[in-house]
Design a protein around this motif. Structure first.
Motif, short mmCIF file in Angstrom:
data_model
loop_
_atom_site.label_atom_id
_atom_site.label_comp_id
_atom_site.label_asym_id
_atom_site.label_seq_id
_atom_site.Cartn_x
_atom_site.Cartn_y
_atom_site.Cartn_z
N GLY A 137 0.83 -1.21 0.00
CA GLY A 137 0.00 0.00 0.00
C GLY A 137 0.86 1.25 0.00
O GLY A 137 2.03 1.22 0.44
N ALA A 138 0.29 2.33 -0.52
CA ALA A 138 1.02 3.61 -0.55
C ALA A 138 0.07 4.75 -0.22
O ALA A 138 0.29 5.89 -0.61
CB ALA A 138 1.65 3.82 -1.92
N GLY A 193 -2.57 6.66 2.94
CA GLY A 193 -2.30 7.37 4.19
C GLY A 193 -1.67 6.49 5.25
O GLY A 193 -0.68 6.89 5.87
N VAL A 221 -7.49 -4.65 1.32
CA VAL A 221 -7.77 -6.00 0.80
C VAL A 221 -7.93 -6.97 1.99
O VAL A 221 -7.01 -7.14 2.77
CB VAL A 221 -6.64 -6.48 -0.15
CG1 VAL A 221 -6.93 -7.89 -0.64
CG2 VAL A 221 -6.48 -5.51 -1.30
N GLY A 273 -5.06 -5.02 13.08
CA GLY A 273 -5.18 -3.56 13.12
C GLY A 273 -5.86 -3.03 14.37
O GLY A 273 -5.77 -1.83 14.65
P1 NAP Z 1 -5.94 5.07 1.41
O1 NAP Z 1 -5.17 6.30 1.71
O2 NAP Z 1 -7.16 5.18 0.60
O3 NAP Z 1 -4.94 4.04 0.66
C1 NAP Z 1 -5.40 2.79 0.26
C2 NAP Z 1 -4.22 1.98 -0.28
O4 NAP Z 1 -4.68 0.67 -0.53
C3 NAP Z 1 -3.66 2.51 -1.57
O5 NAP Z 1 -2.28 2.21 -1.61
C4 NAP Z 1 -4.42 1.69 -2.62
O6 NAP Z 1 -3.69 1.48 -3.81
C5 NAP Z 1 -4.52 0.37 -1.93
N1 NAP Z 1 -5.68 -0.38 -2.39
C6 NAP Z 1 -6.96 0.00 -2.28
N2 NAP Z 1 -7.77 -0.96 -2.78
C7 NAP Z 1 -6.94 -1.95 -3.23
C8 NAP Z 1 -7.17 -3.19 -3.87
N3 NAP Z 1 -8.41 -3.62 -4.13
N4 NAP Z 1 -6.10 -3.96 -4.20
C9 NAP Z 1 -4.86 -3.53 -3.92
N5 NAP Z 1 -4.57 -2.36 -3.32
C10 NAP Z 1 -5.61 -1.58 -2.98
O7 NAP Z 1 -6.35 4.32 2.74
P2 NAP Z 1 -5.55 4.24 4.14
O8 NAP Z 1 -6.04 5.28 5.07
O9 NAP Z 1 -4.10 4.17 3.85
O10 NAP Z 1 -6.09 2.85 4.69
C11 NAP Z 1 -5.58 1.63 4.20
C12 NAP Z 1 -5.89 0.52 5.18
O11 NAP Z 1 -5.33 0.82 6.44
C13 NAP Z 1 -7.38 0.32 5.42
O12 NAP Z 1 -7.66 -1.05 5.40
C14 NAP Z 1 -7.62 0.85 6.80
O13 NAP Z 1 -8.63 0.12 7.48
C15 NAP Z 1 -6.29 0.61 7.45
N6 NAP Z 1 -6.06 1.55 8.56
C16 NAP Z 1 -6.08 1.06 9.81
C17 NAP Z 1 -5.88 1.90 10.87
C18 NAP Z 1 -5.92 1.34 12.26
O14 NAP Z 1 -5.94 2.12 13.23
N7 NAP Z 1 -5.91 0.04 12.41
C19 NAP Z 1 -5.65 3.26 10.68
C20 NAP Z 1 -5.63 3.74 9.37
C21 NAP Z 1 -5.84 2.87 8.31
P3 NAP Z 1 -3.76 2.49 -5.06
O15 NAP Z 1 -2.74 3.55 -4.78
O16 NAP Z 1 -3.42 1.64 -6.20
O17 NAP Z 1 -5.16 3.04 -5.10
#
Ligand code: NAP
Length: 490
Positions: free
Chosen positions: A345-346, A348, A405, A453
Motif C-alpha cells: 500500500g502507498a 495514508g 484488501v 489492526g
Molecule cells: P488510502 O489512503 O485510501 O490508501 C489505500 C491503499 O490501498 C492505496 O495504496 C491503494 O492502492 C490500496 N488499495 C486499495 N484498494 C486496493 C485493492 N483492491 N487492491 C490492492 N490495493 C488496494 O487508505 P488508508 O487510510 O491508507 O487505509 C488503508 C488501510 O489501512 C485500510 O484497510 C484501513 O482500514 C487501514 N487503517 C487502519 C488503521 C488502524 O488504526 N488500524 C488506521 C488507518 C488505516 P492504489 O494507490 O493503487 O489506489
C-alpha cells in the motif's frame, strides 16, 4: 425527550409496541395512518406515557390516503379524548381551529422530503401563528451542512420547536437534539420499525450515543469521513467519555466536501475531530496549524479545536510503531532496526508506517497496485519500491498490509499468497474489521507471529482522546469495547 413512533399495521401489534415503547420512551407517537381500522380509545386507554396522535396524509410522507375530512376527524377525536398532543399538518390546521383543546397540545408540522430550504425561520414564523403550541419542521439533508441550517433555526426560535433533518446526512441532528435545542427527537423501537428515513433505533441512541447523559452544554466531538456508518469510533469515544466523567458526545459526520464542511461547522462548537478516508490528506488545506509530524506525513487523523483555531495532528504513525514494537518484543527481537519489511500500500496508513519505520532504521520495500504511487512514496521516505506482480515475500522479516484488501465484507481476500509465508515472519494487518483477516489466519497457520489492526486502532484512539481531553484513557477499556462491538463477544 425521546419519542418512539408506533408503526405497527394492526391493532394487536400496535398495542404490544405501545407498551414496549412506553417502558423506554418519554413520549409515544401513535401513527394512526399505519394502523388498519385504528381504535383510538383503546390505544389511548392505559398508556403509561404521554401520547402524540398523528394521522399523516400521503402528501406529507404518511400513509393515510382517504378523505381529508375523515383523516382530521381522528385528530378531533384525540382532542376530545384528551390525548397529550396531536400533530396536525400546517395546511390542515384551520380544520381544527374551533375545537377547544385545553388538555391537548397542538403540534403544527411541516415536512420537506427533498431538501432543507434556506428560509426555515420564515417557515417557523408562519407555523407558530394561531393555534400552535409546538412547531415541527422536518427537512431532508442532501448534505451534512444542511444540519447547520436546523441548528441555526433552533438557536433563533423563542417557542418550543421540534426540528431535525431526515436521511443519512441528517442523523447527527437527531442525535444532538439537546445540543441543537429541539423539543424532542424520534427513535424507532427497533431496526425495521422506523417512521422516517435516517431514524435510528432507541437502542443505538442509548447504547452508542448515550443520549440519556446529554444536555445542551455538552461538548461535541466527531468523525469526519465517508463512509462512516460502520465506524466503531463513536461507541469507543462515547464509552470513554462516560467512564472518565466527561460531559461530551462523539458522532459520525459523513462528509462529501471537506471545504464546505469545515467552513459551515465553524458555526457549531465542535471541540475535536477524528479524520478518516478520504479526507486525511485534503483536510490539511483547511486547518489553522499543523503539527510537524502530521506535516511531514502529509496526513491528519486528529483535529483539536483550540479557541476556534483548528490544529491538525497524526496519531496513526506512533500507533503503528507501538503495535509493531510490542509484537517484535514478544517475538524475542528487541529492535526494528535492520529488519526487512514488506509494506503493501502507498496510501495514508502506509505513508505513516513507512516514515515511522524509516526512523527506526528498518529496510522497507513498498509494493502498491498503482506502482507510480509506491515509487513516489519510496523516494520521499528513502526506501525501495517494487511492482505488485514482483511480490515475493519469502526473504522478509515483517509483512505489513496497509491496503483494504481483506476488509469487511470481502473477508475471504488476502493481499499475499499463503505460499509466501514463513514461520519466522511477523505479519501485521492494519485492518481491524474483521479482527482476524484471511491474511492473519493464513499467517497463523504457517506459524508466523501475527498482529491485527485493532491494536493500532486502540493506540491511535487513545492518543486522540488524550489530545482532546489531556487524559490518557485505559487501553483495556478501548480494547474491550472495540472487541465487543466488532465480534459481539466479550
Ligand atoms: P488510502 O489512503 O485510501 O490508501 C489505500 C491503499 O490501498 C492505496 O495504496 C491503494 O492502492 C490500496 N488499495 C486499495 N484498494 C486496493 C485493492 N483492491 N487492491 C490492492 N490495493 C488496494 O487508505 P488508508 O487510510 O491508507 O487505509 C488503508 C488501510 O489501512 C485500510 O484497510 C484501513 O482500514 C487501514 N487503517 C487502519 C488503521 C488502524 O488504526 N488500524 C488506521 C488507518 C488505516 P492504489 O494507490 O493503487 O489506489
Amino acid at each position: 425527550m425521546i419519542c418512539i413512533p408506533i408503526t405497527a399495521t394492526n391493532m394487536e401489534d400496535a398495542l404490544k409496541d405501545r407498551d414496549a415503547a412506553s417502558k423506554i420512551a418519554d413520549i409515544v407517537e401513535l401513527r394512526l395512518d399505519y394502523i388498519k381500522d385504528p381504535n383510538l380509545e383503546r390505544l389511548l386507554k392505559g398508556c403509561t406515557k404521554p401520547v402524540i396522535v398523528t394521522n399523516r396524509p400521503v402528501r406529507e410522507g404518511g400513509r393515510f390516503g382517504g378523505r381529508e375530512k375523515d383523516r382530521v376527524s381522528f385528530l378531533k377525536l384525540a382532542i376530545e379524548l384528551h390525548a397529550d398532543y396531536i400533530d396536525i399538518e400546517h395546511d390542515s390546521r384551520d380544520m381544527i381551529h374551533n375545537v377547544p383543546a385545553d388538555k391537548t397540545q397542538i403540534i403544527v408540522s411541516c415536512h420537506n422530503f427533498s431538501e432543507t430550504p434556506d428560509n426555515l425561520y420564515e417557515i417557523y414564523q408562519r407555523l407558530r401563528q394561531g393555534n400552535a403550541d409546538i412547531v415541527k419542521i422536518i427537512t431532508y439533508a442532501k448534505d451534512i451542512t444542511d444540519n447547520i441550517k436546523v441548528y441555526q433555526l433552533l438557536q433563533q426560535v423563542t417557542s418550543p420547536v421540534i426540528s431535525f433533518c431526515m436521511g443519512e446526512n441528517g442523523i447527527i441532528s437527531r442525535i444532538l437534539y439537546k445540543k441543537f435545542g429541539s423539543y424532542l427527537t424520534f427513535a424507532s423501537l427497533q431496526a425495521g420499525k422506523e417512521s422516517a428515513p435516517g431514524q435510528i433505533s432507541v437502542h443505538e441512541l442509548f447504547n452508542t450515543y448515550q443520549v440519556q447523559r446529554q444536555d445542551s452544554g455538552m461538548s461535541v466531538y466527531g468523525l469526519i469521513g465517508n463512509p462512516v456508518s460502520h465506524s466503531i469510533s463513536p461507541v469507543i469515544h462515547n464509552t470513554l467519555f462516560q467512564e472518565m466523567g466527561f460531559n461530551s458526545i462523539y458522532v459520525p459526520f459523513r462528509v462529501e466536501r471537506i471545504d464546505d464542511f469545515i467552513r459551515e461547522f465553524k458555526r457549531l462548537p465542535v471541540e475535536g475531530y477524528s479524520v478518516t478516508i478520504p479526507h486525511k490528506e485534503s483536510v490539511l488545506h483547511y486547518l489553522d496549524e499543523i503539527d510537524p509530524m502530521a506535516k511531514k506525513l502529509g496526513a491528519v487523523n486528529t483535529i483539536v479545536n483550540r479557541n476556534g483555531r483548528l490544529l491538525g495532528f497524526n496519531t496513526d504513525c506512533e500507533a503503528a510503531l507501538k503495535t509493531l514494537e510490542r509484537v517484535n518484543q514478544v517475538s524475542g527481537m528487541n529492535s526494528l532496526s535492520g529488519k526487512k519489511i514488506i509494506l503493501l500500500g502507498a496510501g495514508g496508513a502506509a505513508r505513516s508506517i513507512a516514515f515511522g519505520l524509516k526512523e527506526r532504521g528498518a529496510h522497507i520495500t513498498i509494493f502498491n497496485r498503482n506502482y507510480e504511487r509506491a515509487r513516489l512514496l519510496a523516494d520521499e521516505v528513502g526506501c525501495s519500491s517494487r511492482e505488485m506482480h514482483d511480490l515475493s515475500a519469502t526473504g522478509a522479516d515483517i509483512i505489513i498490509n496497509a491496503t483494504p484488501v481483506g476488509m469487511f465484507p470481502a473477508v475471504d481476500e488476502s493481499p499475499v499468497d499463503k505460499s509466501m509465508l514463513r514461520p519466522h515472519m511477523i505479519v501485521f494487518d492494519t485492518i481491524y474489521n474483521p479482527v482476524e483477516t484471511k491474511l492473519l489466519r493464513d499467517a497463523r497457520d504457517c506459524g508466523c507471529k501475527t498482529v491485527g489492526g485493532l491494536m493500532m486502532f486502540i493506540h491511535q484512539a487513545a492518543a486522540q482522546y488524550k489530545l482532546w481531553t489531556g487524559h490518557m484513557p485505559s487501553l483495556e477499556l478501548i480494547e474491550k469495547t472495540a472487541y465487543r462491538r466488532l465480534t459481539g463477544r466479550e
